[in-house]
Write a protein that holds these residues in place. Structure first.
Motif, mmCIF file in Angstrom:
data_model
loop_
_atom_site.group_PDB
_atom_site.id
_atom_site.type_symbol
_atom_site.label_atom_id
_atom_site.label_comp_id
_atom_site.label_asym_id
_atom_site.label_seq_id
_atom_site.Cartn_x
_atom_site.Cartn_y
_atom_site.Cartn_z
ATOM 1 N N PRO A 36 0.805 -1.222 0.000
ATOM 2 C CA PRO A 36 0.000 0.000 0.000
ATOM 3 C C PRO A 36 0.842 1.278 0.000
ATOM 4 O O PRO A 36 0.348 2.339 -0.383
ATOM 5 C CB PRO A 36 -0.820 -0.116 1.293
ATOM 6 C CG PRO A 36 -0.052 -1.052 2.158
ATOM 7 C CD PRO A 36 0.652 -1.998 1.227
ATOM 8 N N ASN A 37 2.082 1.182 0.430
ATOM 9 C CA ASN A 37 2.967 2.364 0.390
ATOM 10 C C ASN A 37 4.433 1.911 0.367
ATOM 11 O O ASN A 37 4.731 0.723 0.539
ATOM 12 C CB ASN A 37 2.674 3.310 1.562
ATOM 13 C CG ASN A 37 2.783 2.606 2.899
ATOM 14 O OD1 ASN A 37 3.824 2.021 3.218
ATOM 15 N ND2 ASN A 37 1.704 2.636 3.692
ATOM 16 N N THR A 73 6.977 2.200 2.311
ATOM 17 C CA THR A 73 7.730 1.742 3.487
ATOM 18 C C THR A 73 7.132 0.488 4.128
ATOM 19 O O THR A 73 7.614 0.028 5.163
ATOM 20 C CB THR A 73 7.814 2.849 4.561
ATOM 21 O OG1 THR A 73 6.482 3.226 4.928
ATOM 22 C CG2 THR A 73 8.587 4.057 4.059
ATOM 23 N N PHE A 74 6.086 -0.058 3.517
ATOM 24 C CA PHE A 74 5.348 -1.180 4.129
ATOM 25 C C PHE A 74 6.252 -2.337 4.578
ATOM 26 O O PHE A 74 6.202 -2.771 5.724
ATOM 27 C CB PHE A 74 4.283 -1.678 3.150
ATOM 28 C CG PHE A 74 3.453 -2.805 3.695
ATOM 29 C CD1 PHE A 74 2.390 -2.543 4.552
ATOM 30 C CD2 PHE A 74 3.734 -4.125 3.377
ATOM 31 C CE1 PHE A 74 1.616 -3.581 5.069
ATOM 32 C CE2 PHE A 74 2.971 -5.165 3.892
ATOM 33 C CZ PHE A 74 1.915 -4.892 4.735
HETATM 34 C C1 LIG Z 1 1.663 1.957 5.018
HETATM 35 O O1 LIG Z 1 0.557 1.053 5.018
HETATM 36 C C2 LIG Z 1 0.354 0.389 6.247
HETATM 37 C C3 LIG Z 1 -0.795 -0.596 6.053
HETATM 38 O O2 LIG Z 1 -1.901 0.005 5.478
HETATM 39 C C4 LIG Z 1 0.065 1.397 7.357
HETATM 40 O O3 LIG Z 1 -0.094 0.741 8.588
HETATM 41 C C5 LIG Z 1 1.240 2.385 7.435
HETATM 42 O O4 LIG Z 1 0.945 3.388 8.391
HETATM 43 C C6 LIG Z 1 1.484 3.022 6.085
HETATM 44 N N1 LIG Z 1 2.685 3.867 6.158
HETATM 45 C C7 LIG Z 1 2.736 5.081 5.633
HETATM 46 C C8 LIG Z 1 4.027 5.798 5.794
HETATM 47 O O5 LIG Z 1 1.778 5.596 5.061
#
Ligand SMILES: *[C@@H]1O[C@H](CO)[C@@H](O)[C@H](O)[C@H]1NC(C)=O
Ligand SMILES: *[C@@H]1O[C@H](CO)[C@@H](O)[C@H](O)[C@H]1NC(C)=O
Ligand SMILES: *[C@@H]1O[C@H](CO)[C@@H](O)[C@H](O)[C@H]1NC(C)=O
Length: 165
Positions: A42-43, A45-46
């Protein structure tokens, strides 16, 4: 109970305790990305976030639960930094392919998905594998598993023998 029996019981207990410690320090199995598996994240850094607070040791296992036509690759730092699409080391493709990678060398390890631009999307993570306190930097999982099994069996046998009156 005679003095000899007491000593034997203490020896038995000691060996039993040591066998228990060996069991307690057995390898940990990690599913990369937990229930999300190895998929387009989803992003960015996951996966690095997933790895960040974990300490990996020699003998631990990484399970890659691979989605779709994706792959997992074990690459060099340069290829990791650059997201170079190399396919090496661990691989697998096809929905539901579950690939287990045992960590058999200590030091840094770099994993990417070399499919499409998934690496750039964050399907990558690096870990540092700690050696065990024996100081060994590589592991021979097969030998060590056999040695552990024999050790535990002998310890249990001794424990029961020394406790039989
Ligand atoms: C990346 O995705 C995860 C799962 O949805 C979430 O917990 C996390 O906060 C996200 N990190 C960023 C930097 O958006
Ligand atoms: C792999 O992922 C699928 C789909 O999310 C799930 O049903 C399955 O239990 C997972 N397998 C493992 C070994 O985690
Ligand atoms: C870096 O990645 C690009 C795009 O995949 C590739 O063309 C280039 O050869 C790579 N450079 C190195 C030094 O691996």
């Amino acid at each position: 109970m005679g003095r000899r029996n007491t000593v034997l019981n203490m020896v038995g207990f000691f060996i039993f305790a040591m066998a228990f410690m060996i069991i307690a320090t057995e390898a940990t199995t990690y599913t990369v990305g937990d229930s999300f598996g190895w998929n387009t994240p989803p992003n960015e850094t996951f996966y690095q976030d997933w790895a960040r607070n974990k300490t990996f040791f020699l003998g631990d296992e990484l399970i890659f639960n691979i989605s779709g036509t994706l792959m997992a690759s074990d690459v060099s730092k340069a290829d990791y930094d650059n997201c170079t699409k190399v396919v090496s080391g661990i691989q697998g493709s096809g929905n539901g392919t579950v690939f287990t990678a045992t960590l058999i060398t200590s030091g840094p390890h770099y994993y990417i998905c070399p499919t499409d631009d998934n690496c750039a999307k964050g399907q990558k993570f690096s870990i540092n594998v700690e050696s065990t306190n024996s100081g060994a930097s590589t592991l021979q999982p097969h030998h060590s598993a056999i040695a552990q099994s024999i050790g535990i069996f002998v310890a249990l046998a001794l424990y029961f023998v020394t406790n039989a009156h």
